[in-house]
Design an enzyme around this catalytic site. Sequence first.
Site, PDB file in Angstrom:
ATOM      1  N   ASP A 163      -8.609   2.633 -10.007  1.00 55.46           N
ATOM      2  CA  ASP A 163      -8.756   1.356  -9.316  1.00 55.46           C
ATOM      3  C   ASP A 163      -8.696   1.563  -7.794  1.00 55.46           C
ATOM      4  O   ASP A 163      -7.946   2.406  -7.309  1.00 55.46           O
ATOM      5  CB  ASP A 163      -7.601   0.447  -9.769  1.00 55.46           C
ATOM      6  CG  ASP A 163      -7.806  -0.991  -9.332  1.00 55.46           C
ATOM      7  OD1 ASP A 163      -8.850  -1.562  -9.678  1.00 55.46           O
ATOM      8  OD2 ASP A 163      -6.924  -1.537  -8.635  1.00 55.46           O
TER       9      ASP A 163
ATOM     10  N   GLU B 159     -13.331   3.481  -8.668  1.00 56.99           N
ATOM     11  CA  GLU B 159     -13.925   2.221  -8.234  1.00 56.99           C
ATOM     12  C   GLU B 159     -14.014   2.257  -6.710  1.00 56.99           C
ATOM     13  O   GLU B 159     -13.003   2.193  -6.032  1.00 56.99           O
ATOM     14  CB  GLU B 159     -13.048   1.045  -8.670  1.00 56.99           C
ATOM     15  CG  GLU B 159     -13.613  -0.289  -8.191  1.00 56.99           C
ATOM     16  CD  GLU B 159     -12.566  -1.383  -8.007  1.00 56.99           C
ATOM     17  OE1 GLU B 159     -12.927  -2.551  -8.057  1.00 56.99           O
ATOM     18  OE2 GLU B 159     -11.373  -1.060  -7.803  1.00 56.99           O
TER      19      GLU B 159
ATOM     20  N   ASP C 119       0.829  -1.199   0.000  1.00 55.60           N
ATOM     21  CA  ASP C 119       0.000   0.000   0.000  1.00 55.60           C
ATOM     22  C   ASP C 119       0.867   1.255   0.000  1.00 55.60           C
ATOM     23  O   ASP C 119       1.589   1.531   0.954  1.00 55.60           O
ATOM     24  CB  ASP C 119      -0.894  -0.013   1.246  1.00 55.60           C
ATOM     25  CG  ASP C 119      -2.067   0.929   1.109  1.00 55.60           C
ATOM     26  OD1 ASP C 119      -3.060   0.557   0.454  1.00 55.60           O
ATOM     27  OD2 ASP C 119      -1.973   2.063   1.634  1.00 55.60           O
TER      28      ASP C 119
END
Length: 535
Positions: A222, A246, A191
Amino acid sequence: MKSTFVPLLLCAGFQSAFAATADQWRGRSIYQIITDRFAAPNGTDPAACQASERTWCGGSWNTIRENLDYVQNAGFTAIWISPVNQNYHGPTSAYGDAYHGYWIADISQLNDRFGTADDLKALSAEVHRRNMYLMVDVVVNNVMATTTTPDYSNYFFKDASLYHQYCPIDWGNTTSEQNCWLGDTKVPLPDVDTQNPTVVSQYGTWIANLVKEYSIDGLRIDAAKHVNIDFWPSFCKSAGVFCIGEVFGGADIEPIAMYQGPQALDSVLNFPLYTALTSAFSIPGPQNMSALTQTFEDSKTKFKDVGLLGNFLENQDLPRWHNLTVDPQSMYNAMTFTFMSDGIPIVYYGQEQYFSGNADPLNREPLWPSKYAKTDAYNLMATLNKFRNFLVNTTDWVHKEAQILTTSPYGMAIMKGPVISIVTNIGSPPQNGTHIAVSSPYLPSTAMVNILTCAQWAVGAKGMLDAQYTLGGVPNILIPLEMLSGSGMCENELGIIAGNGGKAVALDNSSSVNSAASYILSLLLATFGLNFIIN
Ligand SMILES: *[C@@H]1O[C@H](CO)[C@@H](O)[C@H](O)[C@H]1NC(C)=O
Ligand SMILES: *[C@@H]1O[C@H](CO)[C@@H](O)[C@H](O)[C@H]1NC(C)=O
Ligand SMILES: *[C@@H]1O[C@H](CO)[C@@H](O)[C@H](O)[C@H]1NC(C)=O
Ligand SMILES: *[C@@H]1O[C@H](CO)[C@@H](O)[C@H](O)[C@H]1NC(C)=O
Ligand SMILES: *[C@@H]1O[C@H](CO)[C@@H](O)[C@H](O)[C@H]1NC(C)=O
Ligand SMILES: *[C@@H]1O[C@H](CO)[C@@H](O)[C@H](O)[C@H]1NC(C)=O
Ligand SMILES: *[C@@H]1O[C@H](CO)[C@@H](O)[C@H](O)[C@H]1NC(C)=O
């Protein structure tokens, strides 16, 4: 009073082919492509690509470019392609190879599996030559690794301090969803620390350059919900184009709607509508029409701008519609809703070929074995797009908010601008006696056309329109006959349309003056804003 139909020629959405704004995207319709799977290179064995094998099948930016007729002939005015940046290319991972493009390694390079910089530029130029927009999928939240202690020197961000430390996501804890790592221990997705000012600044420079270099018109982002929301405004400002994120979710609108607006992104993919459409139209399924009417109404108050939401029935993470439901009318009715209601319609490649894979990786089938057939679903999409493009090009339709006219346990009617769409979940078998009586604001005797069949309908007493299902549960899309003038639709069937001068009988009170007429006109003007009916 004579009413005249005057096309407004609002072509703004089609003028600029570069760096399009949210409002320019509003009238578009998008075909979603997994680059590796849309079109095979010359000489490929059509049977060689098995989605279950999770490896590359050879599609590229060039093969997309060479097959754009298939997309444009179906009326789409934009494509969304899978991520273009360099991916993991080590040994095959526990979940296969990075054929889908989402396993980012170094965003400063393109993915050479899909072509060169010139190939991507050629695709972009060809898309623009066709007056279409190019949307590119970008992954900002994370990179991909095969261990939770990767060597970051292969990535764009090379210092471990620019990533959050490894932790598995504790779902439901927002901080954890944003800062911990997606994936699992076999394929962890490290991340990126999007709170770090160095990261923020380098991402801003990167996206500005990417958009400019390849003339990108919009971004699909995304895993947007796994990034701190306040990262998005400056990122999208640097990009200078429409950003649709998203934010994976279900029926619950608030946690998704919070990502749309000036504090976040221009728009999000419409997961609540998707969830409601599956509830309402799946066969078998809960067949819950109230879930759809409720989501439809709640969306208007909870989302900032429903007209920008991305409406879809399938994507690379969900079961194909045809896996949920084999009855094609189920898909046709749901599709009609995604095109004729508020929002930007998105079709995932292969939906038009009734592909039926149920989940990753089976829902990423190669398109080529279909031989790009002009199926009924393809033809329906082409008709929906042609009609929607006509409304977008010549009227202010796309800015009108859809309203529910009628609900029933097995269907509903919505009206957006002058267009009435009647959908049902009863499926293909004919049902004599089953009908949906729609209360419309049109005057009795108004001549309407069903643009899906070119059949004429006359409005009945008190504005009623009656959808009968003696031919099965088909969708119906109705518009006053005169308003179809200039669309190139139904012209053979309704020769009257060609060259009739656009006389709008619908609101002509000279023959049947009644006190309802002006009321109905003002209702139309007020509620639906039919500002192209003037004089
Ligand atoms: C009908 O049209 C005439 C003009 O042609 C107008 O004077 C009249 O007010 C209209 N009536 C209604 C009910 O709209
Ligand atoms: C495929 O073959 C055609 C015809 O020979 C050619 O024009 C095209 O460039 C080839 N495409 C690729 C991706 O090699
Ligand atoms: C949520 O997750 C964060 C990050 O892992 C953690 O620090 C925090 O304690 C968690 N909060 C709760 C209520 O569990
Ligand atoms: C249908 O959906 C609504 C709204 O989500 C829900 O309240 C209701 O319980 C559902 N009905 C059935 C029968 O599942
Ligand atoms: C849905 O997908 C599953 C798994 O691939 C498959 O077994 C099933 O046959 C599919 N259903 C349909 C209707 O295609
Ligand atoms: C809408 O306008 C675009 C761009 O000018 C054009 O390519 C397209 O054919 C038009 N569509 C319709 C249905 O008029
Ligand atoms: C249903 O109605 C259609 C058209 O009116 C008719 O052709 C058909 O025979 C009817 N079917 C049944 C089962 O009544």
